[in-house]
Design a protein around this motif. Sequence first.
Motif, mmCIF file in Angstrom:
data_model
loop_
_atom_site.group_PDB
_atom_site.id
_atom_site.type_symbol
_atom_site.label_atom_id
_atom_site.label_comp_id
_atom_site.label_asym_id
_atom_site.label_seq_id
_atom_site.Cartn_x
_atom_site.Cartn_y
_atom_site.Cartn_z
ATOM 1 N N ALA A 202 0.829 -1.208 0.000
ATOM 2 C CA ALA A 202 0.000 0.000 0.000
ATOM 3 C C ALA A 202 0.861 1.254 0.000
ATOM 4 C CB ALA A 202 -0.921 -0.002 1.218
ATOM 5 N N PHE A 203 1.943 1.220 0.769
ATOM 6 C CA PHE A 203 2.797 2.390 0.893
ATOM 7 C C PHE A 203 3.677 2.563 -0.348
ATOM 8 C CE2 PHE A 203 1.880 0.566 5.063
ATOM 9 C CZ PHE A 203 1.179 1.624 5.623
ATOM 10 N N ARG A 204 4.063 1.446 -0.973
ATOM 11 C CA ARG A 204 4.843 1.531 -2.208
ATOM 12 C C ARG A 204 3.994 2.072 -3.352
ATOM 13 N NH1 ARG A 204 5.967 -3.185 -3.906
ATOM 14 N NH2 ARG A 204 5.194 -4.540 -2.251
ATOM 15 N N VAL A 205 2.748 1.603 -3.444
ATOM 16 C CA VAL A 205 1.842 2.117 -4.477
ATOM 17 C C VAL A 205 1.606 3.612 -4.269
ATOM 18 C CG1 VAL A 205 -0.539 2.062 -5.326
ATOM 19 C CG2 VAL A 205 0.697 -0.068 -4.951
ATOM 20 N N ALA A 206 1.363 3.993 -3.010
ATOM 21 C CA ALA A 206 1.121 5.407 -2.706
ATOM 22 C C ALA A 206 2.300 6.267 -3.134
ATOM 23 C CB ALA A 206 0.847 5.577 -1.211
ATOM 24 N N LYS A 207 3.497 5.809 -2.823
ATOM 25 C CA LYS A 207 4.683 6.597 -3.174
ATOM 26 C C LYS A 207 4.872 6.692 -4.681
ATOM 27 C CE LYS A 207 9.477 7.293 -1.818
ATOM 28 N NZ LYS A 207 10.548 6.882 -0.868
ATOM 29 N N SER A 208 4.540 5.613 -5.395
ATOM 30 C CA SER A 208 4.756 5.597 -6.839
ATOM 31 C C SER A 208 3.869 6.590 -7.577
ATOM 32 C CB SER A 208 4.515 4.186 -7.392
ATOM 33 O OG SER A 208 3.134 3.846 -7.384
ATOM 34 N N VAL A 209 2.720 6.943 -6.984
ATOM 35 C CA VAL A 209 1.801 7.883 -7.650
ATOM 36 C C VAL A 209 1.650 9.186 -6.873
ATOM 37 C CG1 VAL A 209 0.519 6.050 -8.807
ATOM 38 C CG2 VAL A 209 -0.233 6.828 -6.547
ATOM 39 N N GLY A 210 2.406 9.335 -5.783
ATOM 40 C CA GLY A 210 2.313 10.558 -4.980
ATOM 41 C C GLY A 210 1.010 10.697 -4.228
ATOM 42 N N ALA A 211 0.456 9.584 -3.790
ATOM 43 C CA ALA A 211 -0.842 9.600 -3.099
ATOM 44 C C ALA A 211 -0.697 10.018 -1.639
ATOM 45 C CB ALA A 211 -1.502 8.223 -3.171
ATOM 46 N N MET A 212 -1.747 10.596 -1.097
ATOM 47 C CA MET A 212 -1.840 10.840 0.335
ATOM 48 C C MET A 212 -2.384 9.563 0.979
ATOM 49 S SD MET A 212 -1.251 13.410 2.438
ATOM 50 C CE MET A 212 -1.612 15.003 1.699
ATOM 51 N N VAL A 213 -1.841 9.210 2.144
ATOM 52 C CA VAL A 213 -2.230 7.970 2.827
ATOM 53 C C VAL A 213 -3.016 8.318 4.088
ATOM 54 C CG1 VAL A 213 -1.424 5.794 3.797
ATOM 55 C CG2 VAL A 213 -0.111 6.899 1.964
ATOM 56 N N PHE A 214 -4.181 7.668 4.237
ATOM 57 C CA PHE A 214 -5.047 7.919 5.389
ATOM 58 C C PHE A 214 -5.306 6.623 6.152
ATOM 59 C CE2 PHE A 214 -6.030 11.324 2.475
ATOM 60 C CZ PHE A 214 -6.342 12.419 3.265
ATOM 61 N N PRO A 215 -5.128 6.622 7.480
ATOM 62 C CA PRO A 215 -5.595 5.487 8.278
ATOM 63 C C PRO A 215 -7.116 5.556 8.400
ATOM 64 C CG PRO A 215 -4.684 7.194 9.704
ATOM 65 C CD PRO A 215 -4.479 7.661 8.295
ATOM 66 N N VAL A 216 -7.780 4.407 8.414
ATOM 67 C CA VAL A 216 -9.236 4.388 8.527
ATOM 68 C C VAL A 216 -9.671 3.185 9.354
ATOM 69 C CG1 VAL A 216 -9.454 3.170 6.313
ATOM 70 C CG2 VAL A 216 -11.431 4.390 7.248
ATOM 71 N N VAL A 217 -10.638 3.411 10.222
ATOM 72 C CA VAL A 217 -11.221 2.349 11.035
ATOM 73 C C VAL A 217 -12.739 2.471 10.978
ATOM 74 C CG1 VAL A 217 -9.277 2.198 12.634
ATOM 75 C CG2 VAL A 217 -11.168 3.756 13.133
ATOM 76 N N ILE A 218 -13.406 1.365 11.298
ATOM 77 C CA ILE A 218 -14.859 1.392 11.400
ATOM 78 C C ILE A 218 -15.258 0.593 12.637
ATOM 79 C CG2 ILE A 218 -15.156 -0.632 9.895
ATOM 80 C CD1 ILE A 218 -17.785 0.744 8.895
ATOM 81 N N ARG A 219 -16.251 1.068 13.338
ATOM 82 C CA ARG A 219 -16.754 0.348 14.512
ATOM 83 C C ARG A 219 -18.273 0.410 14.528
ATOM 84 N NH1 ARG A 219 -17.334 4.457 18.639
ATOM 85 N NH2 ARG A 219 -16.477 6.442 17.852
ATOM 86 N N GLU A 220 -18.844 -0.573 15.171
ATOM 87 C CA GLU A 220 -20.297 -0.629 15.346
ATOM 88 C C GLU A 220 -20.615 -0.080 16.730
ATOM 89 O OE1 GLU A 220 -23.976 -3.844 14.827
ATOM 90 O OE2 GLU A 220 -21.961 -4.539 15.354
ATOM 91 N N THR A 221 -21.284 1.051 16.795
ATOM 92 C CA THR A 221 -21.545 1.714 18.070
ATOM 93 C C THR A 221 -22.807 1.192 18.750
ATOM 94 O OG1 THR A 221 -22.679 3.491 16.870
ATOM 95 C CG2 THR A 221 -20.351 3.808 17.392
#
Length: 275
Positions: A202-221
Amino acid sequence: MRLMRACEAVVPPGLLRLLVLPLVVPLALKDLRWQDKLKLGWRHLGVSTPRGGVRFKELIRFHLVRFLTFWPDRLAVNPWRERIEIHGLEAVKDLQSAGRPTVLVCLHHGPIHILRYVLRACGLPCAMVVLESRKERLAVREWKDRLSPPDDMPNVFCNDELKAMQQFMQAGGCLLVAADYGRGKMCEVPFGQAKIQVASGAFRVAKSVGAMVFPVVIRETEAWHFVAEMGDGVPSKGELEEVAGIVLASLATKVLATPEQIHSQLADSLKAGTK
């Protein structure tokens, strides 16, 4: 499959959840076989092992959420849309509107099997990297993916579609990756008091295209109510381990808040940290 969709069309969500509850109990009992792996993961994180009743309740919740994957198209409209809350979505949408690629990094924690459908239903047409080839992908999964709007955007990229994935990213696409799938080139970074081994793709792909990387989580409240959270974007131009470390540190904070929701895949990726 079609029976479940027909039931969703006429039965209120609360009642539907009660009706399907007996179907998931055997699945939850079967998943208790991973308890030893999870105990080791919790030990690495320095958290107490959740009581058996707590863990079993989480397994029930996990399998109940799986039913929502039968109607991903319905998540975009009420009553389902009002059960979904997303924090930090606008920052990613702004980048997408500007034609800039983005990479979303998640872990096997909480109801991640619904995450891609939730994001797409809320106007972020992300595509997820999956481990199987297109020929190996189950017909039922392909059917569910075709239901998830928008129709003109890829839903998944299989392991034999890397060229198409790269073209998607170069065109400003949004890629969702579970970093703890344990395949390919790996890197190791701190994760709370533990260490975590994650795939570096994921990080190699992001670097190859200059992408911004975001952490994301989901929870059931609550029962079939969800909150997805995007962390701050991390530029991918730095060293791979540095970018991964920042993203995983953000994810660690969320995971440690609800360690009972860890899956066995995440537990397998953890090891004892340096004391």
